[in-house]
Scaffold this motif. Structure first.
Motif, PDB file in Angstrom:
ATOM      1  N   ILE A 115       0.814  -1.229   0.000  1.00  0.00           N
ATOM      2  CA  ILE A 115       0.000   0.000   0.000  1.00  0.00           C
ATOM      3  C   ILE A 115       0.842   1.271   0.000  1.00  0.00           C
ATOM      4  O   ILE A 115       0.287   2.374  -0.044  1.00  0.00           O
TER       5      ILE A 115
ATOM      6  N   PHE B  41      -0.026   4.693  -1.999  1.00  0.00           N
ATOM      7  CA  PHE B  41      -1.473   4.911  -2.121  1.00  0.00           C
ATOM      8  C   PHE B  41      -1.819   6.353  -1.725  1.00  0.00           C
ATOM      9  O   PHE B  41      -1.190   6.930  -0.852  1.00  0.00           O
TER      10      PHE B  41
ATOM     11  N   ILE C  75      -4.024   9.051   0.184  1.00  0.00           N
ATOM     12  CA  ILE C  75      -4.807   9.081   1.409  1.00  0.00           C
ATOM     13  C   ILE C  75      -5.831  10.204   1.243  1.00  0.00           C
ATOM     14  O   ILE C  75      -5.473  11.355   1.022  1.00  0.00           O
TER      15      ILE C  75
ATOM     16  N   TYR D   5      -3.281   3.771  12.017  1.00  0.00           N
ATOM     17  CA  TYR D   5      -3.874   2.738  11.167  1.00  0.00           C
ATOM     18  C   TYR D   5      -4.706   1.825  12.049  1.00  0.00           C
ATOM     19  O   TYR D   5      -4.320   0.703  12.370  1.00  0.00           O
TER      20      TYR D   5
ATOM     21  N   ILE E 222      -9.690   4.344   9.771  1.00  0.00           N
ATOM     22  CA  ILE E 222      -9.638   3.829   8.401  1.00  0.00           C
ATOM     23  C   ILE E 222     -11.036   3.406   7.961  1.00  0.00           C
ATOM     24  O   ILE E 222     -11.654   2.543   8.569  1.00  0.00           O
TER      25      ILE E 222
ATOM     26  N   GLU F 239     -11.740   2.661   4.449  1.00  0.00           N
ATOM     27  CA  GLU F 239     -11.577   1.642   3.416  1.00  0.00           C
ATOM     28  C   GLU F 239     -10.172   1.712   2.823  1.00  0.00           C
ATOM     29  O   GLU F 239      -9.612   2.792   2.661  1.00  0.00           O
ATOM     30  N   THR F 240      -9.630   0.547   2.501  1.00  0.00           N
ATOM     31  CA  THR F 240      -8.392   0.457   1.732  1.00  0.00           C
ATOM     32  C   THR F 240      -8.758  -0.172   0.399  1.00  0.00           C
ATOM     33  O   THR F 240      -9.126  -1.336   0.340  1.00  0.00           O
ATOM     34  N   ASN F 241      -8.698   0.634  -0.663  1.00  0.00           N
ATOM     35  CA  ASN F 241      -9.100   0.178  -1.990  1.00  0.00           C
ATOM     36  C   ASN F 241      -7.851  -0.217  -2.775  1.00  0.00           C
ATOM     37  O   ASN F 241      -7.115   0.641  -3.255  1.00  0.00           O
TER      38      ASN F 241
ATOM     39  N   LYS G 154      -6.116   3.626  -3.113  1.00  0.00           N
ATOM     40  CA  LYS G 154      -6.520   4.737  -2.244  1.00  0.00           C
ATOM     41  C   LYS G 154      -6.909   4.212  -0.879  1.00  0.00           C
ATOM     42  O   LYS G 154      -7.445   3.100  -0.759  1.00  0.00           O
ATOM     43  N   ILE G 155      -6.646   5.020   0.128  1.00  0.00           N
ATOM     44  CA  ILE G 155      -7.076   4.713   1.489  1.00  0.00           C
ATOM     45  C   ILE G 155      -7.974   5.858   1.951  1.00  0.00           C
ATOM     46  O   ILE G 155      -7.554   7.014   1.951  1.00  0.00           O
TER      47      ILE G 155
ATOM     48  N   VAL H 269      -9.944   7.733   4.849  1.00  0.00           N
ATOM     49  CA  VAL H 269      -9.780   7.868   6.298  1.00  0.00           C
ATOM     50  C   VAL H 269     -10.754   8.871   6.891  1.00  0.00           C
ATOM     51  O   VAL H 269     -11.245   9.774   6.199  1.00  0.00           O
TER      52      VAL H 269
END
Length: 159
Positions: free
Chosen positions: A101, A104, A106, A139, A144, A146-148, A153-154, A156
């Protein structure tokens, strides 16, 4: 290093027969119980070594590698990083490897881009997403959304 996963840092030799004391840098501890092959080096340069024996005691791992049988030879590895192939890791479907990740975007719940994930730091309590702009986000589930993995993308809850 592509397809390599950092599992620890060699601290020093242990004993007189070349065993290496490792600072564990992963939460995938099972990797140390089945080590057969490791890569040791720094940055983008690492050489392959065959593991003869490995164990975990207290907060450290210990390994013996083929052809390293003296404390003097083991001393050559001091402060080097130790890696494994990612395919050696047994990771649950819902687990994410930090290396996967990095880079990515944020984004907060309002759609504002906060930055790009530069590193993941751990200060003892939990992991923090480091955006390289003096912003660190814990984290943890409460922050959080979603972590896509597809869009890199994350999302937050922040700001």
């Amino acid at each position: 290093m592509k397809n390599k996963f950092l599992i620890g840092k060699i601290l020093k030799p242990r004993g007189l027969k070349g065993e290496l004391k490792i600072q564990i840098l992963t939460n995938v501890l099972d990797v140390f119980t089945s080590l057969k092959k490791v890569y040791i080096g720094n940055n983008d340069q690492a050489d392959s070594y065959t593991v003869v024996k490995s164990s975990i005691q207290n907060e450290f791992a210990y390994i013996s590698i083929k052809d390293v049988t003296t404390v003097e030879r083991a001393e050559d590895f001091r402060d080097m990083q130790i890696f494994v192939n990612k395919n050696q890791l047994e990771i649950a479907d819902d687990e994410i490897i930090a290396d996967d990740i990095l880079g990515f975007e944020i984004i907060n719940q309002k759609g504002v881009k906060l930055g790009v994930l530069k590193s993941i730091e751990n200060y003892g309590g939990s992991d923090f997403l480091n955006l390289g702009n003096e912003l660190e986000i814990p984290y943890e589930e409460e922050f959080i959304i979603e972590t896509n993995m597809t869009d890199k993308k994350i999302l937050v809850k922040w700001g």
